[in-house]
Design an enzyme around this catalytic site. Structure first.
Site, mmCIF file in Angstrom:
data_model
loop_
_atom_site.group_PDB
_atom_site.id
_atom_site.type_symbol
_atom_site.label_atom_id
_atom_site.label_comp_id
_atom_site.label_asym_id
_atom_site.label_seq_id
_atom_site.Cartn_x
_atom_site.Cartn_y
_atom_site.Cartn_z
ATOM 1 N N SER A 283 -5.825 -20.846 -2.479
ATOM 2 C CA SER A 283 -4.855 -21.930 -2.290
ATOM 3 C C SER A 283 -4.320 -21.988 -0.863
ATOM 4 O O SER A 283 -3.435 -22.785 -0.567
ATOM 5 C CB SER A 283 -3.689 -21.757 -3.266
ATOM 6 O OG SER A 283 -3.044 -20.517 -3.035
ATOM 7 N N VAL B 214 -12.118 -8.391 -2.331
ATOM 8 C CA VAL B 214 -12.553 -7.037 -2.014
ATOM 9 C C VAL B 214 -13.768 -6.619 -2.840
ATOM 10 O O VAL B 214 -14.242 -5.493 -2.728
ATOM 11 C CB VAL B 214 -11.401 -6.020 -2.211
ATOM 12 C CG1 VAL B 214 -10.261 -6.336 -1.254
ATOM 13 C CG2 VAL B 214 -10.900 -6.005 -3.655
ATOM 14 N N ASP B 215 -14.264 -7.534 -3.673
ATOM 15 C CA ASP B 215 -15.468 -7.242 -4.459
ATOM 16 C C ASP B 215 -16.721 -7.524 -3.623
ATOM 17 O O ASP B 215 -16.636 -8.042 -2.508
ATOM 18 C CB ASP B 215 -15.480 -8.060 -5.753
ATOM 19 C CG ASP B 215 -15.456 -9.569 -5.490
ATOM 20 O OD1 ASP B 215 -16.446 -10.091 -4.940
ATOM 21 O OD2 ASP B 215 -14.457 -10.218 -5.838
ATOM 22 N N HIS C 77 -9.923 -8.461 3.703
ATOM 23 C CA HIS C 77 -8.957 -7.544 3.096
ATOM 24 C C HIS C 77 -9.574 -6.239 2.621
ATOM 25 O O HIS C 77 -8.999 -5.549 1.786
ATOM 26 C CB HIS C 77 -8.237 -8.256 1.942
ATOM 27 C CG HIS C 77 -7.423 -9.422 2.398
ATOM 28 N ND1 HIS C 77 -7.099 -10.489 1.585
ATOM 29 C CD2 HIS C 77 -6.871 -9.700 3.612
ATOM 30 C CE1 HIS C 77 -6.378 -11.362 2.281
ATOM 31 N NE2 HIS C 77 -6.224 -10.903 3.502
ATOM 32 N N GLY D 193 -11.668 -21.210 -4.122
ATOM 33 C CA GLY D 193 -11.044 -20.094 -4.813
ATOM 34 C C GLY D 193 -9.787 -19.557 -4.168
ATOM 35 O O GLY D 193 -9.304 -18.494 -4.536
ATOM 36 N N TYR E 278 -7.035 1.420 -8.319
ATOM 37 C CA TYR E 278 -8.281 0.991 -7.678
ATOM 38 C C TYR E 278 -9.511 1.605 -8.341
ATOM 39 O O TYR E 278 -10.579 0.984 -8.350
ATOM 40 C CB TYR E 278 -8.234 1.288 -6.176
ATOM 41 C CG TYR E 278 -7.300 0.339 -5.466
ATOM 42 C CD1 TYR E 278 -7.685 -0.980 -5.199
ATOM 43 C CD2 TYR E 278 -6.016 0.727 -5.124
ATOM 44 C CE1 TYR E 278 -6.815 -1.861 -4.584
ATOM 45 C CE2 TYR E 278 -5.134 -0.160 -4.510
ATOM 46 C CZ TYR E 278 -5.542 -1.450 -4.245
ATOM 47 O OH TYR E 278 -4.674 -2.339 -3.664
ATOM 48 N N GLN F 8 -11.451 -13.329 1.182
ATOM 49 C CA GLN F 8 -10.257 -12.521 0.963
ATOM 50 C C GLN F 8 -10.495 -11.505 -0.158
ATOM 51 O O GLN F 8 -9.652 -10.649 -0.406
ATOM 52 C CB GLN F 8 -9.075 -13.419 0.580
ATOM 53 C CG GLN F 8 -8.680 -14.413 1.663
ATOM 54 C CD GLN F 8 -7.580 -15.344 1.204
ATOM 55 O OE1 GLN F 8 -6.472 -14.909 0.909
ATOM 56 N NE2 GLN F 8 -7.871 -16.630 1.127
ATOM 57 N N ARG G 2 -10.155 -0.809 -11.069
ATOM 58 C CA ARG G 2 -10.714 -2.067 -10.548
ATOM 59 C C ARG G 2 -12.188 -1.872 -10.164
ATOM 60 O O ARG G 2 -13.018 -2.748 -10.360
ATOM 61 C CB ARG G 2 -9.952 -2.519 -9.297
ATOM 62 C CG ARG G 2 -8.455 -2.696 -9.433
ATOM 63 C CD ARG G 2 -8.014 -3.910 -10.206
ATOM 64 N NE ARG G 2 -8.127 -3.754 -11.628
ATOM 65 C CZ ARG G 2 -7.356 -2.945 -12.372
ATOM 66 N NH1 ARG G 2 -6.453 -2.184 -11.834
ATOM 67 N NH2 ARG G 2 -7.522 -2.885 -13.675
#
Length: 226
Positions: free
Chosen positions: A171, A88-89, A104, A169, A53, A86, A56
């Protein structure tokens, strides 16, 4: 003013250069996702999880919002826009979107392992030994596989008030997030921007835009302006 609710996923951020893992073989930049995104992985190898992380987080600080993020912000001129992501950015926020709910968690936040409500802003590396005020080790403020999604109830309430639902973005394969579409009032239109058409969710009021996030959002915005 109509309420446009947006469900966004990894595909929108991928066009800014943030890599996803579900398009491949369960590997996320060479890591097994269960090693770096589960409570068991954290218990076994906390140093590996923190490194993952931290990497990231550094990557996030180097990328920028793209056309899709910016267009969603522009739609606020004509709609009340609520984004349920969804991701996390913080690319939606950096594009200027006002109402963003993270299902999330958030990469630029940390929290105590003792009290999940002790949450801190975090734009630097988290290391073993970094403690919260209650003495708990700091961990990424991320909802890992196998953990509850605390914002689901709030997200469902938002979808219940939608006049239009846009899915971009994602599915709709990750649960419980994918179940949010079921909270949309009957008959309200759903627009899905995805280069891969998925017929399993095909209903009369579902409109597919088979394109990438950045290209498809332009077509969606044109449709909404008519």
């Amino acid at each position: 003013m109509k309420h446009l609710v947006v469900l966004s996923g990894a595909g929108i951020s991928a066009e800014s250069g943030i890599k996803t893992f579900r398009d491949a073989d369960g590997l996320w930049e060479g890591y097994d996702v269960m090693e770096v995104a589960s409570p068991i992985g954290w218990e076994k190898k906390p140093e590996l999880v923190l490194k993952f992380y931290n990497d990231r987080r550094r990557q996030l600080l180097e990328v920028k919002p793209n056309t899709a993020h910016k267009t969603l912000k522009e739609l606020e001129k004509n709609f009340k826009v609520s984004i349920i992501t969804q991701n996390v950015d913080n690319l939606h926020e950096r594009a200027g979107s006002k109402n963003v709910l993270h299902l999330h968690g958030e990469l630029l936040k940390s929290r105590s392992t003792k009290n999940e409500k002790l949450i801190y802003d975090c734009d630097k590396d988290i290391m073993l030994g970094d403690k919260a005020e209650d003495g708990g080790q700091l961990r990424p403020h991320i909802v890992w596989f196998g953990e509850a999604v605390p914002e689901m109830h709030k997200a469902a309430k938002i979808v219940e008030t939608a006049d239009i639902l846009l899915v971009i973005g994602t599915s709709l394969q990750v649960y419980p997030a994918a179940s949010l579409i079921d909270y949309l009032p009957d008959g309200k239109p759903i627009y899905i921007i995805d280069p891969k058409r998925h017929e399993d969710r095909l209903l009369d009021h579902v409109h597919f835009i088979e394109d990438t996030a950045c290209n498809g959002i332009k077509e969606f915005a044109d449709l909404m302006s008519k």
